[in-house]
Design a protein around this motif. Structure first.
Motif, PDB file in Angstrom:
ATOM      1  N   ARG A 122       0.804  -1.218   0.000  1.00 36.56           N
ATOM      2  CA  ARG A 122       0.000   0.000   0.000  1.00 36.56           C
ATOM      3  C   ARG A 122       0.839   1.271   0.000  1.00 36.56           C
ATOM      4  N   SER A 123       2.033   1.221   0.559  1.00 35.89           N
ATOM      5  CA  SER A 123       2.796   2.456   0.733  1.00 35.89           C
ATOM      6  C   SER A 123       4.102   2.520  -0.044  1.00 35.89           C
ATOM      7  N   VAL A 124       4.481   1.461  -0.762  1.00 41.74           N
ATOM      8  CA  VAL A 124       5.785   1.451  -1.432  1.00 41.74           C
ATOM      9  C   VAL A 124       5.654   0.985  -2.881  1.00 41.74           C
ATOM     10  N   ALA A 125       6.357   1.697  -3.767  1.00 39.33           N
ATOM     11  CA  ALA A 125       6.541   1.263  -5.153  1.00 39.33           C
ATOM     12  C   ALA A 125       8.037   1.278  -5.433  1.00 39.33           C
ATOM     13  N   VAL A 126       8.559   0.199  -5.992  1.00 40.58           N
ATOM     14  CA  VAL A 126      10.001   0.103  -6.239  1.00 40.58           C
ATOM     15  C   VAL A 126      10.296   0.276  -7.721  1.00 40.58           C
ATOM     16  N   CYS A 127      11.454   0.843  -8.008  1.00 41.89           N
ATOM     17  CA  CYS A 127      11.900   0.941  -9.395  1.00 41.89           C
ATOM     18  C   CYS A 127      12.447  -0.423  -9.813  1.00 41.89           C
ATOM     19  N   VAL A 187       1.084 -10.287  -4.498  1.00 39.64           N
ATOM     20  CA  VAL A 187       2.203 -11.204  -4.751  1.00 39.64           C
ATOM     21  C   VAL A 187       2.250 -11.661  -6.206  1.00 39.64           C
ATOM     22  N   ASP A 188       1.145 -12.179  -6.714  1.00 35.53           N
ATOM     23  CA  ASP A 188       1.145 -12.704  -8.086  1.00 35.53           C
ATOM     24  C   ASP A 188       1.472 -11.613  -9.100  1.00 35.53           C
ATOM     25  N   GLU A 189       0.900 -10.441  -8.907  1.00 34.49           N
ATOM     26  CA  GLU A 189       1.136  -9.329  -9.831  1.00 34.49           C
ATOM     27  C   GLU A 189       2.594  -8.881  -9.795  1.00 34.49           C
ATOM     28  N   VAL A 190       3.158  -8.794  -8.597  1.00 34.07           N
ATOM     29  CA  VAL A 190       4.558  -8.373  -8.462  1.00 34.07           C
ATOM     30  C   VAL A 190       5.490  -9.395  -9.101  1.00 34.07           C
ATOM     31  N   LEU A 191       5.277 -10.664  -8.811  1.00 37.75           N
ATOM     32  CA  LEU A 191       6.142 -11.700  -9.378  1.00 37.75           C
ATOM     33  C   LEU A 191       6.064 -11.726 -10.899  1.00 37.75           C
ATOM     34  N   GLU A 192       4.889 -11.432 -11.440  1.00 32.40           N
ATOM     35  CA  GLU A 192       4.723 -11.415 -12.895  1.00 32.40           C
ATOM     36  C   GLU A 192       5.608 -10.346 -13.536  1.00 32.40           C
ATOM     37  N   VAL A 238      15.917  -3.304  -8.287  1.00 32.85           N
ATOM     38  CA  VAL A 238      15.655  -4.559  -7.577  1.00 32.85           C
ATOM     39  C   VAL A 238      16.767  -5.564  -7.878  1.00 32.85           C
ATOM     40  N   VAL A 239      17.309  -6.169  -6.810  1.00 33.72           N
ATOM     41  CA  VAL A 239      18.374  -7.158  -6.985  1.00 33.72           C
ATOM     42  C   VAL A 239      17.887  -8.582  -6.755  1.00 33.72           C
ATOM     43  N   LYS A 240      16.743  -8.727  -6.065  1.00 33.59           N
ATOM     44  CA  LYS A 240      16.225 -10.067  -5.790  1.00 33.59           C
ATOM     45  C   LYS A 240      14.756  -9.965  -5.407  1.00 33.59           C
ATOM     46  N   VAL A 241      13.983 -10.984  -5.788  1.00 34.57           N
ATOM     47  CA  VAL A 241      12.567 -11.049  -5.423  1.00 34.57           C
ATOM     48  C   VAL A 241      12.237 -12.483  -5.033  1.00 34.57           C
ATOM     49  N   LEU A 290      16.295  -4.567  -2.471  1.00 38.71           N
ATOM     50  CA  LEU A 290      17.117  -3.595  -3.165  1.00 38.71           C
ATOM     51  C   LEU A 290      18.528  -3.699  -2.600  1.00 38.71           C
ATOM     52  N   GLN A 291      19.428  -2.856  -3.057  1.00 39.66           N
ATOM     53  CA  GLN A 291      20.819  -2.979  -2.633  1.00 39.66           C
ATOM     54  C   GLN A 291      20.978  -2.823  -1.122  1.00 39.66           C
ATOM     55  N   ASP A 292      20.288  -1.840  -0.535  1.00 39.36           N
ATOM     56  CA  ASP A 292      20.500  -1.545   0.883  1.00 39.36           C
ATOM     57  C   ASP A 292      19.246  -1.670   1.735  1.00 39.36           C
ATOM     58  N   THR A 293      18.172  -2.157   1.166  1.00 41.06           N
ATOM     59  CA  THR A 293      16.947  -2.289   1.942  1.00 41.06           C
ATOM     60  C   THR A 293      16.051  -3.344   1.310  1.00 41.06           C
ATOM     61  N   CYS A 294      14.966  -3.667   1.973  1.00 45.34           N
ATOM     62  CA  CYS A 294      14.013  -4.627   1.418  1.00 45.34           C
ATOM     63  C   CYS A 294      12.615  -4.278   1.914  1.00 45.34           C
ATOM     64  N   PHE A 295      11.600  -4.771   1.196  1.00 46.99           N
ATOM     65  CA  PHE A 295      10.215  -4.472   1.535  1.00 46.99           C
ATOM     66  C   PHE A 295       9.371  -5.731   1.393  1.00 46.99           C
ATOM     67  N   ARG A 296       8.409  -5.866   2.290  1.00 52.16           N
ATOM     68  CA  ARG A 296       7.472  -6.977   2.203  1.00 52.16           C
ATOM     69  C   ARG A 296       6.466  -6.721   1.087  1.00 52.16           C
ATOM     70  N   ILE A 297       6.093  -7.781   0.401  1.00 54.61           N
ATOM     71  CA  ILE A 297       5.077  -7.694  -0.644  1.00 54.61           C
ATOM     72  C   ILE A 297       3.709  -7.959  -0.023  1.00 54.61           C
TER      73      ILE A 297
END
Length: 225
Positions: free
Chosen positions: A186-191, A217-222, A195-198, A205-212
């Motif tokens: 709801r509060s984060v959108a990543v470039c 989940v399905d939309e992000v992984l796609e 992104v280095v790993k999902v 990301l390089q220095d941080t991470c966020f919960r999906i």
């Protein structure tokens, strides 16, 4: 592979241009000898560039084709012609071409000019202009890490620090090309480029991470397949 339309009424010249472009790694998708053929090709095919001779068979010229492109298709075009008089050059300049190649065409000159054109366009496409009220903010996609909502504000984190903009996260995201800024909760959108790993729960990301968010989940992984 970039797709090119050649509009040239001398078939030997058109064939020579096609050979040069093919050797340079470009695809000549169509050749037209007059305005009417060019119009039909533009209606039925997608092109990345048009090469236009000024003098064509029929009543209309390459300048008329250029005006049609500007009005309806918005692709870049270059003139290929032997005309050098000031009056003709002024008319050509008024149509805002991406370039001008003099005849007889030299292979290296043609391919170098086209290479440079696409390099400029590709660089421009990596820049995003975001309008916030009456203000403009410009970002390069390689420089942005993520954007985070804070009530009516969005904080944009990038390689030079961060900016706080009075704009909703959704409105900010809507001004980006598809699949470049990805909403993960709801509060984060990543470039996407940062992104280095999902995995199924987290974007790293390089220095941080966020919960999906579970609903995303399905939309992000796609986006990352």
């Amino acid at each position: 592979m970039k797709r090119i339309l050649i509009v040239e009424d001398e078939l030997m010249i058109a064939g020579n241009l096609e050979r040069i472009l093919s050797k340079g790694g470009y695809q000549v998708s169509a050749i037209a000898i007059d305005y009417e053929q060019a119009e039909r090709q533009l209606k039925t095919h997608v092109f990345d560039l048009a090469l236009l001779d000024v003098s064509l068979s029929g009543k209309k010229s390459g300048v008329d084709v250029a005006k049609l492109i500007n009005e309806e298709y918005g692709i870049p075009f270059m003139y290929i012609t032997s005309y050098t008089d000031p009056k003709t050059i002024a008319e050509l300049k008024s149509t805002q071409p991406a370039g001008y190649i003099s005849k007889p065409v030299q292979a290296a000159t043609l391919t170098t000019n086209i290479d440079l054109l696409f390099a400029r366009l590709d660089h421009h496409n990596d820049e995003v202009t975001v309008q916030v009220g009456n203000g403009i903010h410009q970002y390069h996609l390689d420089a942005i890490y993520y954007a985070q909502a804070d009530h009516v504000y969005t904080e944009v984190f990038h390689d030079q620090g961060s900016d706080v903009l009075r704009i909703s996260l959704q409105a900010f995201q809507d001004q980006f090309p598809d699949n470049e800024l990805i909403r993960i909760n709801r509060s984060v959108a990543v470039c996407r480029r940062a992104v280095v790993k999902v995995d199924k729960t987290t974007v790293y990301l390089q220095d941080t991470c966020f919960r999906i968010s579970r609903t995303l989940v399905d939309e992000v992984l796609e986006h990352f397949r």
